[in-house]
Design a protein around this motif. Structure first.
Motif, PDB file in Angstrom:
ATOM      1  N   ALA A  29      36.714  45.245  39.230  1.00 44.92           N
ATOM      2  CA  ALA A  29      35.816  44.155  39.598  1.00 44.92           C
ATOM      3  C   ALA A  29      36.502  43.173  40.726  1.00 44.92           C
ATOM      4  O   ALA A  29      35.754  42.228  41.108  1.00 44.92           O
ATOM      5  CB  ALA A  29      35.850  43.042  38.502  1.00 44.92           C
ATOM      6  N   GLU A  68      32.962  43.621  34.239  1.00 41.75           N
ATOM      7  CA  GLU A  68      33.774  44.439  33.475  1.00 41.75           C
ATOM      8  C   GLU A  68      33.164  44.814  32.157  1.00 41.75           C
ATOM      9  O   GLU A  68      33.475  45.900  31.531  1.00 41.75           O
ATOM     10  CB  GLU A  68      35.114  43.708  33.289  1.00 41.75           C
ATOM     11  N   SER A  86      40.320  43.650  33.228  1.00 37.58           N
ATOM     12  CA  SER A  86      41.106  43.096  32.178  1.00 37.58           C
ATOM     13  C   SER A  86      40.628  43.024  30.718  1.00 37.58           C
ATOM     14  O   SER A  86      39.531  43.664  30.418  1.00 37.58           O
ATOM     15  CB  SER A  86      40.984  41.431  32.721  1.00 37.58           C
ATOM     16  N   ASN A 141      46.365  41.930  35.039  1.00 31.40           N
ATOM     17  CA  ASN A 141      46.157  40.760  35.867  1.00 31.40           C
ATOM     18  C   ASN A 141      46.780  39.443  36.038  1.00 31.40           C
ATOM     19  O   ASN A 141      46.937  39.337  37.421  1.00 31.40           O
ATOM     20  CB  ASN A 141      44.627  40.142  34.964  1.00 31.40           C
ATOM     21  N   ARG A 144      46.943  33.089  33.978  1.00 36.56           N
ATOM     22  CA  ARG A 144      45.677  32.366  34.603  1.00 36.56           C
ATOM     23  C   ARG A 144      45.817  30.913  34.670  1.00 36.56           C
ATOM     24  O   ARG A 144      46.601  30.351  33.975  1.00 36.56           O
ATOM     25  CB  ARG A 144      44.555  32.587  33.558  1.00 36.56           C
ATOM     26  N   ARG A 165      33.627  28.059  34.191  1.00 37.99           N
ATOM     27  CA  ARG A 165      33.075  29.480  33.852  1.00 37.99           C
ATOM     28  C   ARG A 165      34.512  30.110  33.510  1.00 37.99           C
ATOM     29  O   ARG A 165      35.536  30.031  33.673  1.00 37.99           O
ATOM     30  CB  ARG A 165      32.917  30.340  35.326  1.00 37.99           C
ATOM     31  N   PHE A 188      32.379  38.548  36.336  1.00 35.54           N
ATOM     32  CA  PHE A 188      33.097  38.243  37.297  1.00 35.54           C
ATOM     33  C   PHE A 188      32.298  38.067  38.521  1.00 35.54           C
ATOM     34  O   PHE A 188      32.308  37.369  39.417  1.00 35.54           O
ATOM     35  CB  PHE A 188      34.095  38.706  37.398  1.00 35.54           C
ATOM     36  N   GLU A 204      38.641  29.991  36.020  1.00 41.56           N
ATOM     37  CA  GLU A 204      40.354  30.271  35.925  1.00 41.56           C
ATOM     38  C   GLU A 204      40.617  31.506  36.047  1.00 41.56           C
ATOM     39  O   GLU A 204      39.825  32.550  35.366  1.00 41.56           O
ATOM     40  CB  GLU A 204      40.780  29.527  34.266  1.00 41.56           C
ATOM     41  N   ASN A 205      41.773  31.803  36.697  1.00 41.23           N
ATOM     42  CA  ASN A 205      42.132  33.143  37.172  1.00 41.23           C
ATOM     43  C   ASN A 205      43.448  33.317  37.318  1.00 41.23           C
ATOM     44  O   ASN A 205      43.763  32.274  37.831  1.00 41.23           O
ATOM     45  CB  ASN A 205      41.002  33.830  38.166  1.00 41.23           C
ATOM     46  N   PRO A 206      44.183  34.574  37.534  1.00 41.33           N
ATOM     47  CA  PRO A 206      45.557  34.434  37.939  1.00 41.33           C
ATOM     48  C   PRO A 206      45.572  34.141  39.526  1.00 41.33           C
ATOM     49  O   PRO A 206      44.423  34.530  40.203  1.00 41.33           O
ATOM     50  CB  PRO A 206      45.922  35.867  37.684  1.00 41.33           C
ATOM     51  N   VAL A 209      43.787  37.223  41.613  1.00 41.39           N
ATOM     52  CA  VAL A 209      42.316  37.198  41.616  1.00 41.39           C
ATOM     53  C   VAL A 209      41.987  35.888  42.501  1.00 41.39           C
ATOM     54  O   VAL A 209      41.103  36.152  43.495  1.00 41.39           O
ATOM     55  CB  VAL A 209      41.665  37.024  40.304  1.00 41.39           C
TER      56      VAL A 209
HETATM   57  O1  EAX Z   1      40.010  41.191  35.668  1.00 33.96           O
HETATM   58  O2  EAX Z   1      36.614  38.022  35.002  1.00 33.96           O
HETATM   59  C1  EAX Z   1      37.633  37.571  35.163  1.00 33.96           C
HETATM   60  O3  EAX Z   1      37.856  36.457  35.474  1.00 33.96           O
HETATM   61  C2  EAX Z   1      38.921  38.794  35.668  1.00 33.96           C
HETATM   62  O4  EAX Z   1      40.043  37.979  35.632  1.00 33.96           O
HETATM   63  C3  EAX Z   1      38.472  39.436  36.724  1.00 33.96           C
HETATM   64  O5  EAX Z   1      37.449  40.118  36.509  1.00 33.96           O
HETATM   65  C4  EAX Z   1      39.588  40.493  36.883  1.00 33.96           C
END
Ligand code: EAX
Length: 322
Positions: A29, A68, A86, A141, A144, A165, A188, A204-206, A209
Motif C-alpha cells: 500500500a 490492504e 500491516s 510497519n 504508530r 482516520r 489507506f 495515525e501511522n509510523p 509511512v
Molecule cells: O501498512 O493503513 C495503514 O495505516 C497502514 O499503516 C499502511 O497501509 C501501511
C-alpha cells in the motif's frame, strides 16, 4: 518419425527442460521506495537468485491492487500472488492477530521483534495459514504516531472531537474512541485525499509511512505517541504456494525473511532520521509526550475487544518476552 522426434524435443523443452519463467507480483500500500517497497525488492531479488531465474517479480506499490483489506481478499481468491501488509485489516480475517495491534502492548522494537521471531510469531503465522492465506514471515510497519491538521496533541483531551482516520481494525477504533477522538476506519489509499479535503482531521501511522506518504503536505502536527506497534507480514496466496515443490517453498520463505530484514533496516533508518525529515518539511513534531494517560484510556477501551474473545493468556505471554 521425424515429426514425432521433433515434437518430443519441443514438448520436453516446454515441459521444463528449458526452465519456464514465472513472473510474480508483490502488492503493498505504500510508495515503491518505502519500507515495504524495499522489502518487496529484496523478496524479488532473493527469490530470483535462489530459483536461478525460474521465478522473477515486480512490485505493485501504492495501493495499485487496492487497500490492504482488498489485497488480502485477493490472496484468498488467488487473484494476487504476494502481499506485504500491516496487520491492521488482517484481524478481520484472522482474529487471533488482533493481539498484536493492542495499544501500548509492546515495549519497544526489540521486544516486538523478539515476540514475532519466536514461538508466538510462529503460532500467529500458523493461525494465518488456517484462514486461506500463507504467512511467510513477519515484517514491520513501526510504532504508530498521531498526525493532525488542527493542533498539537500532548494529552488525551487534545484528541477530543478530532475526526481521526484509523485502519479497519476494531482494536484501533476502540482505542481512539476511548482516548476521546472520533475514529473513522478507511483504506489507506483513500487517506491522503481525505486529509487534503478535510474529511478527516488526522490519522495515525509510523514515521515510515508518514514520511513515505509526505503527509506533511496535509498535516501540520505529529505527536510521537507510539500508541501501537504495527507489525507487517509477508503473505502468499494458497493458490500459488500450494502448487510449489518443497524446495520452491523453501526459496519463498528465505525470500520472505530477506524481505523482512530489509524492511526492518529501513524502519531503523527512518526512526533515526524521520523526526528531522518531518521538521524540515514543516511539521511541528511533539516528541515529549506523557504517554501514561493515553495508555490508561486506550488500554481500558481496546484490550477487552481482544480479551473478551480470547482471554489474556497471549497478552501475558507477550509481556513476559524479554
Ligand atoms: O501498512 O493503513 C495503514 O495505516 C497502514 O499503516 C499502511 O497501509 C501501511
Amino acid at each position: 518419425m521425424k515429426h514425432w522426434i521433433l515434437g518430443g524435443v519441443a514438448a520436453f523443452a516446454l515441459a521444463g527442460g528449458a526452465q519456464a519463467q514465472q513472473q510474480l507480483v508483490v502488492g503493498h500500500a505504500t510508495p515503491p521506495t518505502s519500507h515495504y517497497g524495499v522489502g518487496a525488492d529484496a523478496f524479488i531479488a532473493t527469490l530470483t537468485e535462489l530459483s536461478n531465474g525460474a521465478f522473477t517479480g515486480v512490485q505493485a506499490p501504492a495501493g495499485q491492487l487496492g487497500g490492504e483489506r482488498d489485497m488480502i481478499e485477493g490472496l484468498q481468491i488467488g487473484s494476487i500472488d504476494l502481499v506485504i501488509t500491516s496487520t491492521g485489516p488482517l484481524g478481520n480475517f484472522v482474529p487471533e492477530v488482533l493481539a498484536l495491534d493492542l495499544p501500548f502492548l509492546f515495549r519497544d522494537y526489540a521486544h516486538a521483534r523478539s515476540v514475532l521471531d519466536g514461538e508466538i510469531g510462529q503460532e500467529m503465522l500458523a493461525a494465518i495459514d488456517k484462514n486461506n492465506l500463507v504467512g511467510l514471515a513477519w515484517s514491520e510497519n513501526g510504532f504508530r504516531h498521531v498526525t493532525n491538521s488542527q493542533r498539537p496533541v500532548t494529552k488525551p483531551a487534545d484528541l477530543d472531537g478530532l475526526k481521526l482516520r484509523t485502519m479497519e481494525n476494531a482494536v484501533h477504533m476502540a482505542a481512539f474512541q476511548g482516548m476521546g477522538a472520533s475514529p473513522t476506519p478507511m483504506a489507506f489509499p483513500e487517506v491522503f485525499g481525505a486529509l487534503q479535503q478535510g474529511v478527516v482531521d488526522g490519522q495515525e501511522n509510523p514515521i515510515t509511512v508518514i514520511t513515505a506518504s509526505k503527509f506533511w503536505e496535509v498535516q501540520g502536527y505529529v505527536s510521537l505517541t507510539g500508541h501501537v506497534y504495527s507489525p507487517a507480514v509477508v503473505l502468499a496466496s494458497p493458490a500459488l504456494y500450494d502448487g510449489l515443490t518443497d524446495e520452491q517453498k523453501g526459496w519463498f520463505r528465505q525470500a520472505a525473511a530477506a524481505s523482512a530484514a530489509a524492511t526492518r533496516a529501513e524502519v531503523d533508518r527512518l526512526e533515526a532520521e524521520g523526526v528531522a525529515l518531518m521538521r524540515q518539511n514543516g511539521m511541528e513534531v511533539i516528541t515529549e509526550i506523557d504517554r501514561a494517560p493515553f495508555q490508561a484510556l486506550a488500554a481500558e477501551a481496546a484490550w477487552p475487544v481482544y480479551t473478551d474473545r480470547f482471554g489474556s493468556a497471549m497478552i501475558d505471554r507477550i509481556l513476559a518476552v524479554q
